[in-house]
Design a protein around this motif. Sequence first.
Motif, PDB file in Angstrom:
ATOM      1  N   ALA A  58       0.751  -0.842   0.290  1.00 57.65           N
ATOM      2  CA  ALA A  58      -0.638  -0.022  -0.145  1.00 57.65           C
ATOM      3  C   ALA A  58       0.931   1.303  -0.280  1.00 57.65           C
ATOM      4  O   ALA A  58       0.680   2.076  -0.700  1.00 57.65           O
ATOM      5  N   PRO A  59       2.136   1.115   0.778  1.00 59.03           N
ATOM      6  CA  PRO A  59       2.888   2.513   0.525  1.00 59.03           C
ATOM      7  C   PRO A  59       3.447   3.059  -1.166  1.00 59.03           C
ATOM      8  O   PRO A  59       3.777   4.047  -0.693  1.00 59.03           O
ATOM      9  N   TYR A  60       3.359   1.992  -1.313  1.00 56.74           N
ATOM     10  CA  TYR A  60       4.134   2.211  -2.562  1.00 56.74           C
ATOM     11  C   TYR A  60       3.339   2.053  -3.661  1.00 56.74           C
ATOM     12  O   TYR A  60       3.975   2.161  -5.161  1.00 56.74           O
ATOM     13  N   GLU A 100      -6.739  -5.285 -24.226  1.00 52.44           N
ATOM     14  CA  GLU A 100      -5.727  -4.959 -24.303  1.00 52.44           C
ATOM     15  C   GLU A 100      -4.833  -5.644 -25.276  1.00 52.44           C
ATOM     16  O   GLU A 100      -4.757  -7.064 -25.253  1.00 52.44           O
ATOM     17  N   ASP A 101      -4.029  -4.580 -26.494  1.00 51.00           N
ATOM     18  CA  ASP A 101      -3.330  -5.260 -27.294  1.00 51.00           C
ATOM     19  C   ASP A 101      -2.204  -6.775 -26.338  1.00 51.00           C
ATOM     20  O   ASP A 101      -1.684  -7.514 -27.513  1.00 51.00           O
ATOM     21  N   TYR A 102      -1.317  -5.920 -25.555  1.00 50.28           N
ATOM     22  CA  TYR A 102      -0.295  -6.518 -25.101  1.00 50.28           C
ATOM     23  C   TYR A 102      -0.834  -7.010 -23.631  1.00 50.28           C
ATOM     24  O   TYR A 102      -1.475  -5.815 -23.005  1.00 50.28           O
ATOM     25  N   VAL A 103      -0.318  -7.519 -22.484  1.00 47.54           N
ATOM     26  CA  VAL A 103      -0.111  -7.670 -21.183  1.00 47.54           C
ATOM     27  C   VAL A 103       0.933  -8.214 -20.454  1.00 47.54           C
ATOM     28  O   VAL A 103       1.239  -8.979 -20.965  1.00 47.54           O
ATOM     29  N   ALA A 104       1.293  -7.460 -20.239  1.00 47.50           N
ATOM     30  CA  ALA A 104       2.676  -8.084 -18.613  1.00 47.50           C
ATOM     31  C   ALA A 104       1.775  -8.443 -17.579  1.00 47.50           C
ATOM     32  O   ALA A 104       0.726  -7.845 -16.315  1.00 47.50           O
ATOM     33  N   VAL A 105       2.724  -9.477 -17.095  1.00 47.79           N
ATOM     34  CA  VAL A 105       2.634  -9.981 -15.659  1.00 47.79           C
ATOM     35  C   VAL A 105       4.041  -9.100 -15.001  1.00 47.79           C
ATOM     36  O   VAL A 105       4.753  -9.845 -14.897  1.00 47.79           O
ATOM     37  N   VAL A 106       3.131  -8.308 -14.058  1.00 47.83           N
ATOM     38  CA  VAL A 106       4.556  -7.661 -13.118  1.00 47.83           C
ATOM     39  C   VAL A 106       3.635  -7.843 -11.546  1.00 47.83           C
ATOM     40  O   VAL A 106       2.665  -7.765 -11.512  1.00 47.83           O
ATOM     41  N   ASP A 107       4.836  -7.769 -10.524  1.00 46.10           N
ATOM     42  CA  ASP A 107       4.574  -7.595  -8.989  1.00 46.10           C
ATOM     43  C   ASP A 107       4.469  -5.900  -8.485  1.00 46.10           C
ATOM     44  O   ASP A 107       5.008  -5.319  -9.592  1.00 46.10           O
ATOM     45  N   ALA A 108       4.313  -5.520  -7.851  1.00 45.23           N
ATOM     46  CA  ALA A 108       4.313  -4.243  -7.696  1.00 45.23           C
ATOM     47  C   ALA A 108       5.010  -3.638  -6.926  1.00 45.23           C
ATOM     48  O   ALA A 108       5.680  -2.014  -6.960  1.00 45.23           O
ATOM     49  N   ARG A 145      12.633  -1.753  -0.421  1.00 47.11           N
ATOM     50  CA  ARG A 145      12.227  -0.236  -0.242  1.00 47.11           C
ATOM     51  C   ARG A 145      13.092   0.400   0.938  1.00 47.11           C
ATOM     52  O   ARG A 145      12.674   1.232   1.918  1.00 47.11           O
ATOM     53  N   GLY A 146      13.399  -0.843   1.762  1.00 48.36           N
ATOM     54  CA  GLY A 146      14.040  -0.289   2.892  1.00 48.36           C
ATOM     55  C   GLY A 146      13.681  -1.477   4.107  1.00 48.36           C
ATOM     56  O   GLY A 146      12.956  -2.193   4.118  1.00 48.36           O
ATOM     57  N   LEU A 147      14.138  -1.215   5.758  1.00 49.31           N
ATOM     58  CA  LEU A 147      13.751  -2.040   6.758  1.00 49.31           C
ATOM     59  C   LEU A 147      11.846  -2.026   6.857  1.00 49.31           C
ATOM     60  O   LEU A 147      11.348  -3.485   6.746  1.00 49.31           O
ATOM     61  N   LEU A 166       6.529   7.530  -2.000  1.00 48.48           N
ATOM     62  CA  LEU A 166       5.825   6.895  -1.136  1.00 48.48           C
ATOM     63  C   LEU A 166       4.951   7.047  -0.291  1.00 48.48           C
ATOM     64  O   LEU A 166       4.836   8.722   0.307  1.00 48.48           O
ATOM     65  N   ASP A 167       3.585   6.894   0.079  1.00 46.06           N
ATOM     66  CA  ASP A 167       2.747   7.173   0.086  1.00 46.06           C
ATOM     67  C   ASP A 167       3.221   7.124   2.352  1.00 46.06           C
ATOM     68  O   ASP A 167       2.363   5.738   2.260  1.00 46.06           O
ATOM     69  N   ARG A 168       3.167   7.702   2.881  1.00 46.09           N
ATOM     70  CA  ARG A 168       3.305   7.744   3.901  1.00 46.09           C
ATOM     71  C   ARG A 168       2.410   7.890   5.283  1.00 46.09           C
ATOM     72  O   ARG A 168       2.514   7.048   6.283  1.00 46.09           O
TER      73      ARG A 168
END
Length: 329
Positions: A15-17, A73-81, A171-173, A236-238
């Motif tokens: 959620a913060p990212y 859609e014409d193209y699709v990618a599977v990625v993580d957040a 992305r940090g501790l 970052l959404d603090r």
Amino acid sequence: MSSFAIAVRVFDGEAPYLQSFIDHHRRLGVDAFYPVLAPGAAPLCREIFARNGIGVHESDGQRISSVQDLIREDYVAVVDADEYLHPGLFDFLVEEKVESLSMPWRLTASLDDNFFESSQKKFFVFPQVKSIVKTSALKLLRLHESNTNGSGRRLGIAQGQHFPVQHYYLRGLDDLLLKEGGVVKRTLAQSSGRKPVNLSGNAESLDFPSRHARVAYLLKILDSVSPQADPYGMSLDRSMLDRLRANVEGDPEVAKQALRDSVVKIQRVYRNRTIRCEINAMQQLLAHDPRKISYQKRVLKLLRQDFQFRRSWLGRLEKARDSLLMPWS
């Protein structure tokens, strides 16, 4: 004009990212997002998607293939957040009439909580494959390399390394704290990163989640790499981070220190010689057209090798020599 979609599995630790992830890909020209969430899970991420007008899809086990039939859609990618597509990718696919493209990870990580928003980062390219495919030829949507059944151009890492997937691996501790599924109950995370690993020796024993080894390996690699400008502009959404931290069991700073200690202890197992050889090996692999290499398997294999070496008399001799040459390390 061609259209582009992203399928992504999400849990509340993201959620913060997450807003930064959405903003980046909308700037690139992504037309639709297909987030896959566990039933009833990730309430904070649901808020963010709703705020952005993005519908979510529920699936037991977060099966990414559950959204395959929805994609128009014409193209699709599977990625993580925590993975970001390259800005030049879409133009290349259209201009070169590509059916599928395999792309390696461009990894970065830090234990510093201010790292995600910093303008300078270190990067290491590893041939763990992510793919983007033409939807009309899609056979099976998969987390890393989707299958196609067409007769078009299928390009491997030799081409894909020009468009690496930028992976903000740690992305940090705070990020590591949120990824430890049991630490923040509301994430309802089910993660293979918590697979237990045990390295036993006569004098010591290491017990840790497999994710800690993957992080330690990357941080050790990045120690030998020069920083570069990060052109993607992360934010970052603090407020979301504060809401998650408020639900941490116990003191989050104590938990973060324990996580740091675990990662640093594993870092010390990796030999400098191993890391130098690994950097050279990856450069040689990427100069050709390698097949996908399992990041976790490679990390744990090298860790076990170095653990056994450090227990030997030759390893003890090397440690004594290194402490005399570099007492500060």
